[in-house]
Design a protein around this motif. Structure first.
Motif, PDB file in Angstrom:
ATOM      1  N   TYR A  26      40.568 -12.657  15.245  1.00 30.16           N
ATOM      2  CA  TYR A  26      40.481 -11.692  16.084  1.00 30.16           C
ATOM      3  C   TYR A  26      39.401 -11.598  16.886  1.00 30.16           C
ATOM      4  CZ  TYR A  26      44.691 -10.031  13.649  1.00 30.16           C
ATOM      5  OH  TYR A  26      46.075  -9.881  12.922  1.00 30.16           O
ATOM      6  N   LEU A  27      38.204 -11.666  16.199  1.00 36.49           N
ATOM      7  CA  LEU A  27      36.765 -11.660  17.085  1.00 36.49           C
ATOM      8  C   LEU A  27      35.879 -12.571  15.948  1.00 36.49           C
ATOM      9  CD1 LEU A  27      36.567  -7.802  17.144  1.00 36.49           C
ATOM     10  CD2 LEU A  27      36.865  -9.003  18.982  1.00 36.49           C
ATOM     11  N   GLU A  28      34.917 -12.947  16.783  1.00 38.07           N
ATOM     12  CA  GLU A  28      34.123 -14.036  16.322  1.00 38.07           C
ATOM     13  C   GLU A  28      32.790 -13.850  16.866  1.00 38.07           C
ATOM     14  OE1 GLU A  28      33.741 -18.781  15.408  1.00 38.07           O
ATOM     15  OE2 GLU A  28      35.467 -18.170  16.144  1.00 38.07           O
ATOM     16  N   GLU A  29      31.789 -13.891  16.217  1.00 41.75           N
ATOM     17  CA  GLU A  29      30.440 -13.707  16.789  1.00 41.75           C
ATOM     18  C   GLU A  29      29.310 -14.411  16.014  1.00 41.75           C
ATOM     19  OE1 GLU A  29      27.983 -13.357  19.310  1.00 41.75           O
ATOM     20  OE2 GLU A  29      28.972 -11.224  19.942  1.00 41.75           O
ATOM     21  N   THR A  30      28.138 -14.969  16.851  1.00 40.09           N
ATOM     22  CA  THR A  30      27.181 -15.719  15.742  1.00 40.09           C
ATOM     23  C   THR A  30      25.998 -14.816  15.617  1.00 40.09           C
ATOM     24  OG1 THR A  30      28.079 -18.021  16.709  1.00 40.09           O
ATOM     25  CG2 THR A  30      25.761 -17.785  15.852  1.00 40.09           C
ATOM     26  N   PHE A  31      25.428 -14.781  14.453  1.00 40.31           N
ATOM     27  CA  PHE A  31      24.159 -14.065  14.359  1.00 40.31           C
ATOM     28  C   PHE A  31      23.163 -14.911  13.821  1.00 40.31           C
ATOM     29  CE2 PHE A  31      28.235 -11.249  14.075  1.00 40.31           C
ATOM     30  CZ  PHE A  31      27.728 -10.110  14.381  1.00 40.31           C
ATOM     31  N   VAL A  40      22.126 -20.028  10.740  1.00 39.52           N
ATOM     32  CA  VAL A  40      22.903 -18.905  11.633  1.00 39.52           C
ATOM     33  C   VAL A  40      24.286 -18.397  10.559  1.00 39.52           C
ATOM     34  CG1 VAL A  40      22.361 -20.140  13.639  1.00 39.52           C
ATOM     35  CG2 VAL A  40      24.329 -20.407  12.788  1.00 39.52           C
ATOM     36  N   PHE A  41      24.498 -17.078  10.927  1.00 39.60           N
ATOM     37  CA  PHE A  41      25.795 -16.676  10.384  1.00 39.60           C
ATOM     38  C   PHE A  41      26.902 -16.525  11.577  1.00 39.60           C
ATOM     39  CE2 PHE A  41      23.663 -15.147   6.569  1.00 39.60           C
ATOM     40  CZ  PHE A  41      24.300 -15.291   5.615  1.00 39.60           C
ATOM     41  N   ARG A  42      28.035 -17.111  11.210  1.00 36.00           N
ATOM     42  CA  ARG A  42      29.118 -17.129  11.950  1.00 36.00           C
ATOM     43  C   ARG A  42      30.252 -15.967  11.318  1.00 36.00           C
ATOM     44  NH1 ARG A  42      33.316 -20.820  12.767  1.00 36.00           N
ATOM     45  NH2 ARG A  42      32.279 -22.455  11.472  1.00 36.00           N
ATOM     46  N   VAL A  43      30.388 -14.904  12.152  1.00 37.74           N
ATOM     47  CA  VAL A  43      31.105 -13.951  11.282  1.00 37.74           C
ATOM     48  C   VAL A  43      32.551 -13.741  12.092  1.00 37.74           C
ATOM     49  CG1 VAL A  43      31.313 -11.452  10.675  1.00 37.74           C
ATOM     50  CG2 VAL A  43      29.185 -12.542  10.844  1.00 37.74           C
ATOM     51  N   ARG A  44      33.651 -13.958  11.425  1.00 34.86           N
ATOM     52  CA  ARG A  44      34.904 -13.885  11.783  1.00 34.86           C
ATOM     53  C   ARG A  44      35.781 -12.675  11.371  1.00 34.86           C
ATOM     54  NH1 ARG A  44      37.003 -19.999  11.156  1.00 34.86           N
ATOM     55  NH2 ARG A  44      36.231 -20.761  13.227  1.00 34.86           N
ATOM     56  N   LEU A  45      36.242 -11.835  12.254  1.00 35.43           N
ATOM     57  CA  LEU A  45      37.385 -10.919  11.741  1.00 35.43           C
ATOM     58  C   LEU A  45      38.596 -11.471  11.944  1.00 35.43           C
ATOM     59  CD1 LEU A  45      37.873  -8.132  10.694  1.00 35.43           C
ATOM     60  CD2 LEU A  45      38.202  -7.476  13.295  1.00 35.43           C
ATOM     61  N   THR A  46      39.517 -11.712  10.753  1.00 39.42           N
ATOM     62  CA  THR A  46      40.676 -12.488  10.503  1.00 39.42           C
ATOM     63  C   THR A  46      41.615 -11.695  10.023  1.00 39.42           C
ATOM     64  OG1 THR A  46      40.412 -13.509   8.352  1.00 39.42           O
ATOM     65  CG2 THR A  46      39.287 -14.578  10.204  1.00 39.42           C
ATOM     66  N   SER A  51      35.267 -12.733   7.600  1.00 36.66           N
ATOM     67  CA  SER A  51      34.568 -13.934   7.024  1.00 36.66           C
ATOM     68  C   SER A  51      33.048 -14.232   7.236  1.00 36.66           C
ATOM     69  CB  SER A  51      35.493 -15.047   7.609  1.00 36.66           C
ATOM     70  OG  SER A  51      34.968 -16.372   7.389  1.00 36.66           O
ATOM     71  N   LEU A  52      32.251 -14.561   6.403  1.00 38.07           N
ATOM     72  CA  LEU A  52      30.855 -14.911   6.808  1.00 38.07           C
ATOM     73  C   LEU A  52      30.463 -16.205   6.454  1.00 38.07           C
ATOM     74  CD1 LEU A  52      29.580 -11.309   4.891  1.00 38.07           C
ATOM     75  CD2 LEU A  52      30.122 -11.721   7.192  1.00 38.07           C
ATOM     76  N   ILE A  53      30.249 -17.022   7.609  1.00 35.67           N
ATOM     77  CA  ILE A  53      30.109 -18.486   7.267  1.00 35.67           C
ATOM     78  C   ILE A  53      28.504 -18.732   7.628  1.00 35.67           C
ATOM     79  CG2 ILE A  53      30.845 -20.674   7.948  1.00 35.67           C
ATOM     80  CD1 ILE A  53      33.328 -19.238   9.177  1.00 35.67           C
ATOM     81  N   LYS A  54      27.683 -19.053   6.517  1.00 36.84           N
ATOM     82  CA  LYS A  54      26.419 -19.326   6.770  1.00 36.84           C
ATOM     83  C   LYS A  54      26.372 -20.894   6.992  1.00 36.84           C
ATOM     84  CE  LYS A  54      21.998 -19.269   4.124  1.00 36.84           C
ATOM     85  NZ  LYS A  54      21.192 -18.886   2.973  1.00 36.84           N
ATOM     86  N   GLU A  55      25.641 -21.329   8.056  1.00 34.38           N
ATOM     87  CA  GLU A  55      25.636 -22.562   8.455  1.00 34.38           C
ATOM     88  C   GLU A  55      24.238 -23.061   8.622  1.00 34.38           C
ATOM     89  OE1 GLU A  55      27.616 -22.843  12.246  1.00 34.38           O
ATOM     90  OE2 GLU A  55      29.634 -22.997  11.185  1.00 34.38           O
ATOM     91  N   THR A  56      23.869 -24.273   7.921  1.00 37.64           N
ATOM     92  CA  THR A  56      22.507 -25.104   8.223  1.00 37.64           C
ATOM     93  C   THR A  56      22.747 -26.296   8.756  1.00 37.64           C
ATOM     94  OG1 THR A  56      22.844 -25.662   5.692  1.00 37.64           O
ATOM     95  CG2 THR A  56      21.778 -23.737   6.249  1.00 37.64           C
ATOM     96  N   ASP A  57      21.764 -27.060   8.979  1.00 36.18           N
ATOM     97  CA  ASP A  57      21.874 -28.367   9.302  1.00 36.18           C
ATOM     98  C   ASP A  57      22.757 -29.118   8.684  1.00 36.18           C
ATOM     99  OD1 ASP A  57      20.244 -27.640  11.351  1.00 36.18           O
ATOM    100  OD2 ASP A  57      18.152 -28.414  10.503  1.00 36.18           O
ATOM    101  N   ASP A  58      22.690 -29.045   7.391  1.00 39.49           N
ATOM    102  CA  ASP A  58      23.518 -30.112   6.350  1.00 39.49           C
ATOM    103  C   ASP A  58      24.770 -29.419   5.491  1.00 39.49           C
ATOM    104  OD1 ASP A  58      21.854 -28.459   4.962  1.00 39.49           O
ATOM    105  OD2 ASP A  58      21.124 -30.455   3.927  1.00 39.49           O
ATOM    106  N   LYS A 154      29.191  -0.836  22.777  1.00 39.07           N
ATOM    107  CA  LYS A 154      30.575  -1.251  23.361  1.00 39.07           C
ATOM    108  C   LYS A 154      31.039  -2.447  22.673  1.00 39.07           C
ATOM    109  CE  LYS A 154      31.355  -0.751  27.658  1.00 39.07           C
ATOM    110  NZ  LYS A 154      31.572  -0.903  28.989  1.00 39.07           N
ATOM    111  N   GLU A 155      30.274  -3.264  22.365  1.00 33.59           N
ATOM    112  CA  GLU A 155      30.556  -4.660  21.481  1.00 33.59           C
ATOM    113  C   GLU A 155      30.791  -4.141  19.907  1.00 33.59           C
ATOM    114  OE1 GLU A 155      31.333  -8.702  21.685  1.00 33.59           O
ATOM    115  OE2 GLU A 155      31.119  -7.243  23.126  1.00 33.59           O
ATOM    116  N   ALA A 156      29.681  -3.435  19.570  1.00 35.02           N
ATOM    117  CA  ALA A 156      29.897  -3.089  18.240  1.00 35.02           C
ATOM    118  C   ALA A 156      31.319  -2.210  18.017  1.00 35.02           C
ATOM    119  CB  ALA A 156      28.695  -2.413  17.736  1.00 35.02           C
ATOM    120  N   GLN A 157      31.685  -1.313  19.047  1.00 36.40           N
ATOM    121  CA  GLN A 157      32.708  -0.667  18.849  1.00 36.40           C
ATOM    122  C   GLN A 157      34.021  -1.157  19.011  1.00 36.40           C
ATOM    123  OE1 GLN A 157      32.110   2.665  18.238  1.00 36.40           O
ATOM    124  NE2 GLN A 157      34.280   3.398  18.335  1.00 36.40           N
TER     125      GLN A 157
END
Length: 607
Positions: A26-31, A40-46, A51-58, A154-157
């Motif tokens: 439904y929503l996705e944002e990179t933190f 970085v954290f890619r956060v998804r509302l599904t 879903s909290l996805i922690k991404e590094t180079d490898d 507005k985005e947080a809401q």
């Protein structure tokens, strides 16, 4: 730019390499976490949760907070900058002193911080070495992609609204789902060891506040207070009625509902619930058993989540008839050993549930036997019984906002003009809701009568007299009258018994798994018969087996467990105890029959 702040108590609930392709996002944002430039954290509302996805180079690592574990969210604003922090730096693990936020309407805002903070509250399951328990988890998402606070807010809401819609099991819209109805909580401060008020305020109330579930808390003043309350009030104004205490409080509430002329509509539209603050807590333990919810004594988290989420399931009730009374039961009927233990151990109430084990040993030493006749309608094949219904969401009729639909004009009396009422704050406003004693009551067809005489709470603990004559309603019996001959297909057993105990719940106490095969709504009562002559050692072994339910398959010369749909107990003499849901009733002939799916219960969300 947005940044996540994960509370330091976040457990790894689910870890996986790839997102399930069947999940709807439904929503996705990179933190970004600027202190860790390669992460970085890619956060998804599904549809599954957060879903909290922690991404590094490898590598990439995912952690999911399940939707059923999330109970609420809130938009906040910072109170002041954190000492030594730059405007673009955010820590991934935030300690309690690193960030202070305040409500939107606070006068102590940090106007220089344009960020909007979204707090997400969850209670996730965590397995320890010995058990499974829920652990409070807070996820903080910091939105600051825009150069104005209003745009970040507005985005947080938008995230908050989506989360609230998913929790409410409603389509995602731009409007937060509203349910202004409150829970009615009837709390017995003397339940069990007398900790009910403390347990509610420290364990349940904070969770309800995080879930933004308003409630009215009424403290019971005397015996049968809860029964009078639900009988004489417009219960349609509440989203549910909660018994905070032991099983006895719910017994009062249930029978008060059946004393209403509109009992069928009231029970169909207003679900019941229990917060286990007593000694026995059989129903609460049963609910947790059926919904795979951890049950920890004096920990109300799982049950409180059920109150917050509002999922509902049907439950059977049993109509019990004695010579002079009709009552409705949700737990058990007992005669003999277990009833003796339950009633006589009341003198040890201060030590809580341990009183049952202590008194069980005393009664085994002085074992009693009772003479009489036990008759029952046996269910021949429980495998062909209807499967229990799945949890549902109740819909409410128009009667909730106006006069009741009952055609009979009966006076509904405001029976506790001076009762102690606590209402939690909603949107910063405190309101007192005294049921019918308000301007709104003028629109109803009922009236409030004053002048009833009561004794004070401190006057020797005397019971209060009901201000109106109560008449039991409910479904009509299918059985012959109590003193009439029973149908020919019934089984009759005459002789001496150590005990006869009939239960329609899996647990009859926190540690007594009486009927493992029982369901909340299956139309079955499980009758345990133990005949006189059994060695004490065998009784002790049998009682110890109840802790794990291993006793249920025992079938010997002295012990048997029988599925029944109705039964009658006719004891001889006048010495003994008969109990219904742990409450003492008159000693003499008693008969009972089960009615499926009469009551609705608030249960944990296992979706």
């Amino acid at each position: 730019m947005a940044e996540p702040m994960l509370g330091k108590d976040v457990p790894n609930t689910i870890e996986k390499e790839n997102v399930d392709c069947k999940e709807q996002v439904y929503l996705e944002e990179t933190f970004y976490i600027l202190s860790k430039k390669k992460s970085v954290f890619r956060v998804r509302l599904t549809s599954k949760g957060l879903s909290l996805i922690k991404e590094t180079d490898d590598s990439s690592k995912e952690q999911t907070i399940l939707l059923r574990d999330i109970i609420g969210s809130k938009c906040m604003r910072s109170k002041r900058r954190r000492a030594g922090a730059g405007s673009c730096v955010c820590s991934s693990l935030v300690g309690p002193q690193q960030l202070k936020v305040v409500e939107e309407n606070s006068g102590d805002l940090d106007e220089s911080d344009i960020s909007a903070y979204l707090y997400i509250f969850a209670y996730t399951l965590k397995r320890s070495r010995r058990s499974l328990k829920r652990e409070r988890t807070t996820i903080t998402l910091r939105f600051r992609s825009y150069d104005k606070y209003e745009d970040n807010y507005k985005e947080a809401q938008k995230w908050r609204t989506s989360i609230k819609c998913l929790i409410a099991n409603q389509p995602i819209t731009t409007v937060i789902p509203q349910n202004d109805k409150k829970l009615l909580i009837l709390l017995n401060p003397k339940s069990g060891p007398g900790k009910a008020r403390e347990l509610f305020q420290t364990k349940s109330a904070p969770l309800l506040q995080e879930a933004e579930v308003p409630y009215d808390l009424h403290i019971t003043k005397y015996a049968q207070y809860a029964r009078e309350f639900v009988r004489t009030r417009n219960v349609y104004g509440w989203r549910g009625i909660v018994a905070a205490g032991g099983d006895g409080v719910l017994f009062e509430i249930l029978n008060g509902m059946f004393e209403r002329l509109d009992w069928q509509q009231a029970l169909a539209e207003v679900p019941l619930a229990i917060l286990p603050c007593g000694s026995g807590n059989g129903l609460a333990r049963t609910i947790c058993y059926h919904y795979n919810e951890p049950y920890i004594r004096e920990n109300l988290t799982g049950i409180s989540m059920g109150l917050a989420r509002g999922r509902v399931a049907p439950m059977d009730v049993v109509r019990v008839e004695t010579k002079t009374n009709i009552m409705f039961s949700f737990l058990s009927v007992g005669w003999g050993l277990l009833s003796d233990i339950d009633i006589e151990s009341e003198r040890l109430r201060a030590i809580g549930g341990q009183r049952f084990a202590i008194w069980a040993l005393a009664r085994l030493v002085g074992l009693r036997k009772y003479k009489g006749v036990v008759s029952y309608a046996k269910i021949k094949d429980v495998s062909n019984l209807p499967k229990p219904k799945l949890p549902i969401t109740l819909s409410h009729s128009v009667s909730q906002d106006g006069a009741l639909d009952s055609p009979d004009a009966e006076a509904f009396i405001d029976c506790d003009e001076h009762s102690e009422v606590f209402t939690n704050a909603v949107n910063g406003k405190h309101q007192r809701v005294d049921s019918w004693y308000s301007v709104n009551s003028r629109r109803s067809a009922f009236y409030s009568t004053r002048g009833s005489e009561y004794h004070s709470v401190a006057s020797g603990g005397s019971e209060m007299r009901s201000p109106v004559h109560a008449c039991m309603h409910g479904p009509a019996s299918h059985l012959p009258s109590l003193m009439s001959q029973l149908p020919s297909h019934w089984v009759h057993e005459e002789g001496e018994f150590v005990m006869v105990h009939v239960s329609y719940q899996a647990y009859i106490g926190e540690d007594l798994l009486f009927a493992p095969r029982s369901q909340l709504s299956d139309g079955v009562m499980w009758m345990l018969i133990i005949k006189a002559g059994i060695p004490r050692s065998q009784i002790l072994s049998f009682l110890l087996g109840m802790g794990q339910g291993t006793h249920s398959d025992v079938n010997t010369e002295y012990i048997k467990m029988i599925p029944v749909s109705a039964f009658r107990i006719v004891p001889e003499g006048s010495d003994g105890y008969l109990t219904v849901d742990g409450e003492l009733v008159e000693y003499g002939p008693l008969q009972a029959e089960i009615f499926p799916n009469i009551v609705h219960l608030l249960v944990p969300d296992t979706k």
